[in-house]
Write a protein that holds these residues in place. Structure first.
Motif, PDB file in Angstrom:
ATOM      1  N   CYS A  74       0.855  -1.187   0.000  1.00 22.84           N
ATOM      2  CA  CYS A  74       0.000   0.000   0.000  1.00 22.84           C
ATOM      3  C   CYS A  74       0.891   1.237   0.000  1.00 22.84           C
ATOM      4  N   SER A  75       0.540   2.220  -0.803  1.00 21.50           N
ATOM      5  CA  SER A  75       1.384   3.411  -0.922  1.00 21.50           C
ATOM      6  C   SER A  75       0.534   4.668  -1.015  1.00 21.50           C
ATOM      7  N   TYR A  76       0.898   5.653  -0.199  1.00 24.49           N
ATOM      8  CA  TYR A  76       0.292   6.990  -0.314  1.00 24.49           C
ATOM      9  C   TYR A  76       1.409   7.981  -0.596  1.00 24.49           C
ATOM     10  N   ASN A  77       1.175   8.878  -1.556  1.00 25.79           N
ATOM     11  CA  ASN A  77       2.202   9.872  -1.869  1.00 25.79           C
ATOM     12  C   ASN A  77       1.545  11.194  -2.246  1.00 25.79           C
ATOM     13  N   ASN A  78       2.003  12.255  -1.625  1.00 32.17           N
ATOM     14  CA  ASN A  78       1.517  13.597  -1.966  1.00 32.17           C
ATOM     15  C   ASN A  78       2.634  14.465  -2.518  1.00 32.17           C
ATOM     16  N   SER A  79       3.753  13.829  -2.879  1.00 30.65           N
ATOM     17  CA  SER A  79       4.908  14.564  -3.373  1.00 30.65           C
ATOM     18  C   SER A  79       5.200  14.236  -4.835  1.00 30.65           C
ATOM     19  N   ILE A  80       5.456  12.956  -5.127  1.00 29.51           N
ATOM     20  CA  ILE A  80       5.732  12.506  -6.486  1.00 29.51           C
ATOM     21  C   ILE A  80       4.993  11.193  -6.725  1.00 29.51           C
ATOM     22  N   VAL A  81       4.943  10.776  -7.974  1.00 29.73           N
ATOM     23  CA  VAL A  81       4.361   9.481  -8.300  1.00 29.73           C
ATOM     24  C   VAL A  81       5.212   8.393  -7.664  1.00 29.73           C
ATOM     25  N   ASP A  82       4.573   7.374  -7.102  1.00 29.77           N
ATOM     26  CA  ASP A  82       5.299   6.279  -6.454  1.00 29.77           C
ATOM     27  C   ASP A  82       6.344   5.697  -7.403  1.00 29.77           C
ATOM     28  N   GLY A  83       7.510   5.346  -6.860  1.00 32.08           N
ATOM     29  CA  GLY A  83       8.620   4.851  -7.675  1.00 32.08           C
ATOM     30  C   GLY A  83       8.283   3.629  -8.506  1.00 32.08           C
ATOM     31  N   LEU A  84       7.392   2.771  -8.003  1.00 30.53           N
ATOM     32  CA  LEU A  84       7.018   1.573  -8.750  1.00 30.53           C
ATOM     33  C   LEU A  84       6.213   1.913 -10.002  1.00 30.53           C
ATOM     34  N   LEU A  85       5.680   3.129 -10.068  1.00 35.16           N
ATOM     35  CA  LEU A  85       4.814   3.527 -11.167  1.00 35.16           C
ATOM     36  C   LEU A  85       5.487   4.478 -12.143  1.00 35.16           C
ATOM     37  N   GLN A  86       6.702   4.894 -11.855  1.00 33.50           N
ATOM     38  CA  GLN A  86       7.351   5.931 -12.652  1.00 33.50           C
ATOM     39  C   GLN A  86       7.870   5.410 -13.990  1.00 33.50           C
ATOM     40  N   THR A  87       7.716   6.233 -15.030  1.00 29.85           N
ATOM     41  CA  THR A  87       8.383   5.944 -16.297  1.00 29.85           C
ATOM     42  C   THR A  87       9.864   6.260 -16.146  1.00 29.85           C
ATOM     43  N   GLU A  88      10.668   5.780 -17.076  1.00 28.52           N
ATOM     44  CA  GLU A  88      12.107   6.054 -16.998  1.00 28.52           C
ATOM     45  C   GLU A  88      12.381   7.550 -17.086  1.00 28.52           C
ATOM     46  N   ALA A  89      11.674   8.233 -17.981  1.00 30.40           N
ATOM     47  CA  ALA A  89      11.916   9.671 -18.158  1.00 30.40           C
ATOM     48  C   ALA A  89      11.507  10.450 -16.908  1.00 30.40           C
ATOM     49  N   TYR A  90      10.391  10.066 -16.305  1.00 31.51           N
ATOM     50  CA  TYR A  90       9.939  10.742 -15.084  1.00 31.51           C
ATOM     51  C   TYR A  90      10.929  10.496 -13.953  1.00 31.51           C
ATOM     52  N   ALA A  91      11.363   9.243 -13.791  1.00 27.90           N
ATOM     53  CA  ALA A  91      12.322   8.918 -12.733  1.00 27.90           C
ATOM     54  C   ALA A  91      13.627   9.669 -12.940  1.00 27.90           C
ATOM     55  N   ARG A  92      14.062   9.775 -14.188  1.00 29.63           N
ATOM     56  CA  ARG A  92      15.309  10.498 -14.472  1.00 29.63           C
ATOM     57  C   ARG A  92      15.168  11.966 -14.075  1.00 29.63           C
ATOM     58  N   ALA A  93      13.999  12.545 -14.346  1.00 34.41           N
ATOM     59  CA  ALA A  93      13.766  13.943 -13.988  1.00 34.41           C
ATOM     60  C   ALA A  93      13.746  14.115 -12.465  1.00 34.41           C
ATOM     61  N   VAL A  94      13.146  13.139 -11.759  1.00 32.72           N
ATOM     62  CA  VAL A  94      13.115  13.202 -10.296  1.00 32.72           C
ATOM     63  C   VAL A  94      14.532  13.160  -9.731  1.00 32.72           C
ATOM     64  N   PHE A  95      15.322  12.198 -10.166  1.00 30.45           N
ATOM     65  CA  PHE A  95      16.700  12.096  -9.669  1.00 30.45           C
ATOM     66  C   PHE A  95      17.534  13.299 -10.115  1.00 30.45           C
ATOM     67  N   GLY A  96      17.242  13.804 -11.313  1.00 34.35           N
ATOM     68  CA  GLY A  96      18.002  14.944 -11.827  1.00 34.35           C
ATOM     69  C   GLY A  96      17.730  16.235 -11.088  1.00 34.35           C
ATOM     70  N   SER A  97      16.608  16.296 -10.368  1.00 33.70           N
ATOM     71  CA  SER A  97      16.257  17.524  -9.643  1.00 33.70           C
ATOM     72  C   SER A  97      16.918  17.586  -8.268  1.00 33.70           C
ATOM     73  N   ARG A  98      17.594  16.526  -7.880  1.00 30.53           N
ATOM     74  CA  ARG A  98      18.216  16.478  -6.550  1.00 30.53           C
ATOM     75  C   ARG A  98      19.303  17.539  -6.418  1.00 30.53           C
ATOM     76  N   ARG A  99      19.339  18.176  -5.243  1.00 27.76           N
ATOM     77  CA  ARG A  99      20.392  19.141  -4.932  1.00 27.76           C
ATOM     78  C   ARG A  99      20.927  18.866  -3.538  1.00 27.76           C
ATOM     79  N   PRO A 100      22.246  18.692  -3.363  1.00 29.97           N
ATOM     80  CA  PRO A 100      23.240  18.705  -4.438  1.00 29.97           C
ATOM     81  C   PRO A 100      23.009  17.550  -5.413  1.00 29.97           C
ATOM     82  N   PRO A 101      23.394  17.717  -6.665  1.00 32.37           N
ATOM     83  CA  PRO A 101      23.053  16.715  -7.681  1.00 32.37           C
ATOM     84  C   PRO A 101      23.866  15.433  -7.543  1.00 32.37           C
ATOM     85  N   TYR A 102      23.287  14.351  -8.065  1.00 31.30           N
ATOM     86  CA  TYR A 102      24.040  13.110  -8.192  1.00 31.30           C
ATOM     87  C   TYR A 102      25.115  13.289  -9.257  1.00 31.30           C
TER      88      TYR A 102
END
Length: 277
Positions: free
Chosen positions: A107-135
């Motif tokens: 069971c998963s509730y999220n009010n921030s981003i789409v759950d990781g199990l449901l993310q497309t590759e492009a969406y996940a890349r954008a999520v990780f790419g927004s990290r600061r400091p960056p990976y």
């Protein structure tokens, strides 16, 4: 070709990588090749070969395939790809993945981003790419590969658990990665919502009640009857096993679900959002 580094704090991964490194070195020396000669034969530099043999770098599958061929190992070196498959991912991801494999319901509730199990590759890349400091580029690719590998639990051949996802409408309107990325993400949600073992719900922003304002969380109900909670906050990831804590999350999730749209209403809602993108 790139080779991944080893996190010095990850003792489990370090032990596996060192064992593989020793075998690679023994095979190379038995073949009478220097590190430079071996590297040239498989398409890697001497410095990288040295890093692998010292257990400082995790060899990619193609590295092991090339080594197996050059050293005439007849599959013995290539077989070590399986040993490295899990430790290639961050320890936190490995731990969560093991729990997911043991779960009969997630069971998963999220009010921030789409759950990781449901993310497309492009969406996940954008999520990780927004990290600061960056990976680093290597770090981002490692995180991305780990997230996509976890998604096998949704569509893989092994027995699948039951899934219940509640996504706040904000996660669907937040244009992470841009318009086209979000459109593809919405289409992915519509596809997943059709799976027989998945209930996908949307909690609208205009709902007067939202018992999940304290943040995202997940509940994993395991085969042995126990329940594990997962909670993430900036710089902190918690695995909750105390029944007092997991019961709180279980009750909270039970309240959130009826506050959201039904699965059928949610599909209609997502289709409308897709039409707006």
């Amino acid at each position: 070709m790139s080779i991944e580094g080893v996190n010095p704090e990850d003792e489990e991964a370090g032990a596996v990588v060192r064992a593989v490194a020793r075998q690679l070195k023994l095979w190379r020396e038995a073949a009478g090749l220097t590190q430079s000669e071996f590297g040239a034969a498989i398409g890697y530099g001497e410095e990288l070969v040295s890093s692998v043999e010292r257990g400082r770098r995790i060899p990619r599958p193609e590295y092991l395939d090339a080594a197996d061929k050059v050293l005439g190992a007849n599959g013995k070196i290539a077989a070590m790809k399986q040993d490295l498959a899990e430790v290639r991912y961050p320890k936190k991801v490995r731990d969560v993945r093991r729990l997911e494999i043991e779960a009969v319901q997630i069971c998963s509730y999220n009010n921030s981003i789409v759950d990781g199990l449901l993310q497309t590759e492009a969406y996940a890349r954008a999520v990780f790419g927004s990290r600061r400091p960056p990976y680093t580029e290597e770090g981002l690719e490692r995180q991305l590969a780990a997230r996509l590998a976890r998604q096998e639990i949704l569509t893989g051949a092994r027995a699948k658990p039951l899934f219940s996802f509640v996504l706040c409408e904000a996660t669907l309107r937040r244009s992470i990665g841009g318009r086209m990325v979000m459109r593809a993400q919405l289409e992915r949600l519509l596809e997943v919502a059709q799976l027989p073992n998945v209930d996908l719900q949307v909690l609208p922003l205009d709902s007067e009640e939202n018992s999940g304002l304290s943040g995202p969380f997940r509940l994993l109900k395991l085969k042995d009857g126990s329940t594990v909670g997962l909670s993430e906050a900036p710089l902190i990831s918690r695995v909750l096993c105390d029944p007092k804590e997991t019961t709180v999350l279980d009750v909270r999730y039970g309240i959130i679900r009826p506050q959201a749209l039904t699965p059928r209403e949610s599909v209609t809602f997502i289709e409308q959002l897709r039409g707006e993108t």
